[in-house]
Motif scaffolding. Structure first.
Motif, mmCIF file in Angstrom:
data_model
loop_
_atom_site.group_PDB
_atom_site.id
_atom_site.type_symbol
_atom_site.label_atom_id
_atom_site.label_comp_id
_atom_site.label_asym_id
_atom_site.label_seq_id
_atom_site.Cartn_x
_atom_site.Cartn_y
_atom_site.Cartn_z
ATOM 1 N N GLY A 29 0.838 -1.386 0.209
ATOM 2 C CA GLY A 29 -0.056 -0.170 -0.124
ATOM 3 C C GLY A 29 1.314 1.464 0.178
ATOM 4 N N GLY A 30 -0.053 2.453 -0.144
ATOM 5 C CA GLY A 30 0.807 3.569 -0.381
ATOM 6 C C GLY A 30 1.811 3.785 -1.336
ATOM 7 N N PHE A 31 1.781 3.106 -2.692
ATOM 8 C CA PHE A 31 2.698 3.640 -4.188
ATOM 9 C C PHE A 31 1.274 3.903 -4.625
ATOM 10 C CE2 PHE A 31 5.583 0.882 -1.647
ATOM 11 C CZ PHE A 31 6.804 1.071 -2.027
ATOM 12 N N GLY A 32 0.674 5.376 -4.178
ATOM 13 C CA GLY A 32 -0.492 5.996 -5.351
ATOM 14 C C GLY A 32 -1.233 5.801 -5.435
ATOM 15 N N SER A 33 -1.851 4.738 -4.101
ATOM 16 C CA SER A 33 -2.933 4.758 -3.659
ATOM 17 C C SER A 33 -3.127 3.831 -2.582
ATOM 18 C CB SER A 33 -3.084 3.236 -4.720
ATOM 19 O OG SER A 33 -3.009 2.360 -4.454
ATOM 20 N N ALA A 34 -4.433 3.588 -1.862
ATOM 21 C CA ALA A 34 -3.999 3.084 -0.900
ATOM 22 C C ALA A 34 -4.299 1.260 -0.840
ATOM 23 C CB ALA A 34 -5.310 3.393 0.497
ATOM 24 N N SER A 35 -4.690 0.768 -1.207
ATOM 25 C CA SER A 35 -4.921 -0.785 -2.216
ATOM 26 C C SER A 35 -4.640 -1.002 -3.366
ATOM 27 C CB SER A 35 -5.882 -0.938 -1.689
ATOM 28 O OG SER A 35 -5.855 -2.937 -1.334
ATOM 29 N N ALA A 36 -3.547 -2.518 -3.941
ATOM 30 C CA ALA A 36 -3.408 -2.029 -4.818
ATOM 31 C C ALA A 36 -3.018 -4.101 -5.311
ATOM 32 C CB ALA A 36 -2.208 -1.940 -5.760
ATOM 33 N N ILE A 37 -3.648 -5.014 -6.571
ATOM 34 C CA ILE A 37 -2.861 -6.098 -6.731
ATOM 35 C C ILE A 37 -2.299 -5.855 -8.360
ATOM 36 C CG2 ILE A 37 -4.664 -7.654 -5.203
ATOM 37 C CD1 ILE A 37 -6.661 -7.353 -6.882
ATOM 38 N N ALA A 38 -1.905 -7.191 -8.614
ATOM 39 C CA ALA A 38 -1.201 -7.435 -10.061
ATOM 40 C C ALA A 38 -1.603 -8.947 -10.253
ATOM 41 C CB ALA A 38 0.086 -6.863 -10.141
ATOM 42 N N MET A 39 -1.650 -8.514 -11.452
ATOM 43 C CA MET A 39 -2.378 -9.964 -11.955
ATOM 44 C C MET A 39 -1.449 -10.597 -13.362
ATOM 45 S SD MET A 39 -5.059 -8.214 -11.088
ATOM 46 C CE MET A 39 -6.200 -7.163 -13.179
ATOM 47 N N THR A 40 -0.910 -11.474 -12.980
ATOM 48 C CA THR A 40 0.216 -11.276 -13.974
ATOM 49 C C THR A 40 0.053 -12.438 -15.033
ATOM 50 O OG1 THR A 40 2.106 -10.848 -12.803
ATOM 51 C CG2 THR A 40 2.623 -11.726 -14.860
ATOM 52 N N PRO A 41 -0.373 -12.379 -16.251
ATOM 53 C CA PRO A 41 -0.248 -13.393 -17.417
ATOM 54 C C PRO A 41 0.669 -14.416 -17.852
ATOM 55 C CG PRO A 41 -1.175 -11.494 -18.235
ATOM 56 C CD PRO A 41 -0.265 -11.291 -16.921
ATOM 57 N N GLN A 42 0.460 -15.675 -17.230
ATOM 58 C CA GLN A 42 0.884 -17.143 -17.475
ATOM 59 C C GLN A 42 0.482 -17.619 -18.679
ATOM 60 O OE1 GLN A 42 2.459 -18.218 -13.832
ATOM 61 N NE2 GLN A 42 2.265 -15.038 -14.013
ATOM 62 N N GLY A 43 1.714 -17.374 -19.403
ATOM 63 C CA GLY A 43 1.605 -18.339 -20.954
ATOM 64 C C GLY A 43 0.887 -18.501 -21.793
ATOM 65 N N TRP A 44 0.607 -16.874 -21.619
ATOM 66 C CA TRP A 44 -0.533 -16.355 -22.222
ATOM 67 C C TRP A 44 -0.405 -14.836 -22.927
ATOM 68 C CZ3 TRP A 44 -4.367 -12.059 -21.599
ATOM 69 C CH2 TRP A 44 -4.424 -11.971 -20.177
ATOM 70 N N THR A 45 -0.057 -14.085 -23.863
ATOM 71 C CA THR A 45 -0.419 -12.983 -23.823
ATOM 72 C C THR A 45 -1.175 -11.854 -24.691
ATOM 73 O OG1 THR A 45 0.902 -12.738 -26.000
ATOM 74 C CG2 THR A 45 2.569 -12.661 -24.091
ATOM 75 N N SER A 46 -1.757 -10.851 -24.732
ATOM 76 C CA SER A 46 -2.456 -9.767 -24.902
ATOM 77 C C SER A 46 -2.896 -9.480 -26.986
ATOM 78 C CB SER A 46 -2.957 -8.723 -24.706
ATOM 79 O OG SER A 46 -3.104 -8.325 -23.388
ATOM 80 N N GLU A 47 -4.081 -9.616 -26.704
ATOM 81 C CA GLU A 47 -3.628 -9.360 -28.770
ATOM 82 C C GLU A 47 -4.628 -8.731 -29.492
ATOM 83 O OE1 GLU A 47 -4.112 -13.564 -30.896
ATOM 84 O OE2 GLU A 47 -4.088 -15.043 -28.614
ATOM 85 N N ALA A 48 -4.184 -7.816 -29.907
ATOM 86 C CA ALA A 48 -5.435 -6.922 -30.581
ATOM 87 C C ALA A 48 -6.235 -7.811 -31.330
ATOM 88 C CB ALA A 48 -4.878 -5.924 -31.608
#
Length: 385
Positions: free
Chosen positions: A341-360
């Protein structure tokens, strides 16, 4: 490509994040805007390539949180706060939104033709990135001349900050001449000493009190100021905070201070009085998102899919949130991490893709459970011409 480096200074604590990628990022739980209230923890080692360092603070810098701004270098968060003008591009399902309108002076004319959200986003993305020049630095390490970034470097950096905030539905920010001058001293100090530090010692070459104060309150990078904005948004090397990105997308950001040499730059982010009131913010955000905002061409050694998608909030405790991402009705595996917490917001989470990437051309549905009011949103990834 040379490796990057980032440093995290946090209230008597220094964390240096190194990884096998091309960038190193350091974050700092910065200090209040005033020199007397700002505290930072140490310096980072010299980086062989462009790096970034975040500043975060534990003081009352944001209206919605009790902590000062902090920055991270790996994965940042974005907020769905108020749009720059009205609602920003926003999430779309049908591909059209209302009617097109043009404004000349005090007269607004509505044509009745539907607005294509993808076309609107791509037009803004392309226009704001047409000129990415850094300008010509007017200073010099010899004689400790801070100089200035030179037009149009500062304007281009601010334009990119506001482009990312617009995509996330946040209000635009301005820069402040006084903070710019201090950030410029900060950039000179980093350049003169070949290091990134949120707590530079008085023995440093070209040391000034203004530069040291800015270092405690800034995201700092071993790149010039324009490309640094893209690097902060990808935020490699700060998997526990994503502070750089979270500060740029903070409800409380603004005004900022922007200083840059030909080698280093500092972005004053702490102590903001911004008017954002987003309940939560995500990056990539809901709605239409250019693929180049996720896989940024100017940061070829890393991307948002590698560092992580993020959600941040000043109002919701995301610590126990459970997140799924699906595309076409099929779940895409992700690793969910609760962020400091405390880095630009009080709370935060990260979601890291596992084995895939974004596609247009694909739309990803993000569902958040394990919070008092579960929510979901769609990220429509497009390739802008």
């Amino acid at each position: 490509m040379l490796p990057f480096r980032v440093v995290l200074a946090s209230m008597s604590m220094l964390v240096v994040g190194c990884y096998s990628g091309v960038a190193e990022v350091t974050e700092s739980i910065g200090a209040p805007e005033t020199a007397s209230g700002a505290t930072s923890a140490g310096a980072s080692a010299a980086s062989s390539g462009p790096g970034t360092s975040d500043a975060s603070a534990a003081g009352p810098s944001e209206a919605s949180t009790a902590e000062e701004p902090t920055s991270t270098s790996v994965a940042g968060t974005t907020t769905t706060g108020p749009d720059e003008v009205s609602s920003g591009p926003g999430p779309t399902d049908s591909g059209t939104s209302g009617a097109a309108s043009t404004t000349t002076g005090d007269i607004t004319t509505t044509t009745g033709e539907p607005v294509d959200p993808a076309a609107e986003v791509c037009a803004r993305w392309t226009a704001d990135r047409t000129d990415m020049s850094e300008g010509t630095w007017s200073g010099a390490v010899a004689g400790c001349q801070a100089g200035d970034t030179g037009a149009p470097g500062r304007d281009n950096a601010l334009k990119l900050i506001n482009l990312y905030r617009w995509l996330a539905g946040l209000p635009a920010v301005e820069h402040d001449a006084g903070l710019d001058a201090k950030a410029q001293q900060c950039a000179l100090m980093m350049h003169a000493n070949g290091q990134l530090s949120h707590d530079p010692p008085m023995q440093w070459a070209c040391y000034t009190a203004d530069g040291a104060q800015a270092a405690k309150n800034s995201n700092i990078s071993s790149t010039p100021g324009v490309v640094a904005v893209d690097l902060y948004m990808v935020d490699p090397g700060n998997a526990t905070t994503f502070g750089h990105r979270r500060w740029i997308l903070s409800n409380g950001l603004g005004p900022v201070g922007l200083g840059s040499t030909a080698v280093n730059s500092c972005m004053w982010v702490l102590g903001g009085q911004g008017g954002g009131d987003a309940a939560w913010t995500a990056w990539p955000p809901p709605g239409v998102v250019p693929i180049d905002a996720i896989h940024v061409p100017e940061v070829p050694w890393s991307n948002v899919d590698e560092t992580g998608w993020t959600i941040q909030s000043d109002a919701i405790d995301l610590g126990a949130a459970q997140v799924t991402i699906s595309e076409g009705g099929v779940d895409r595996p992700v690793k969910t991490t609760a962020l400091m917490g405390g880095f630009g917001s009080a709370s935060a989470i990260a979601m890291t893709p596992q084995g895939w990437t974004s596609e247009a051309g694909k739309t990803y549905t993000v569902a958040v459970n394990g919070v008092p009011q579960p929510f979901s949103y769609d990220v429509q990834v497009v390739a802008c011409p």
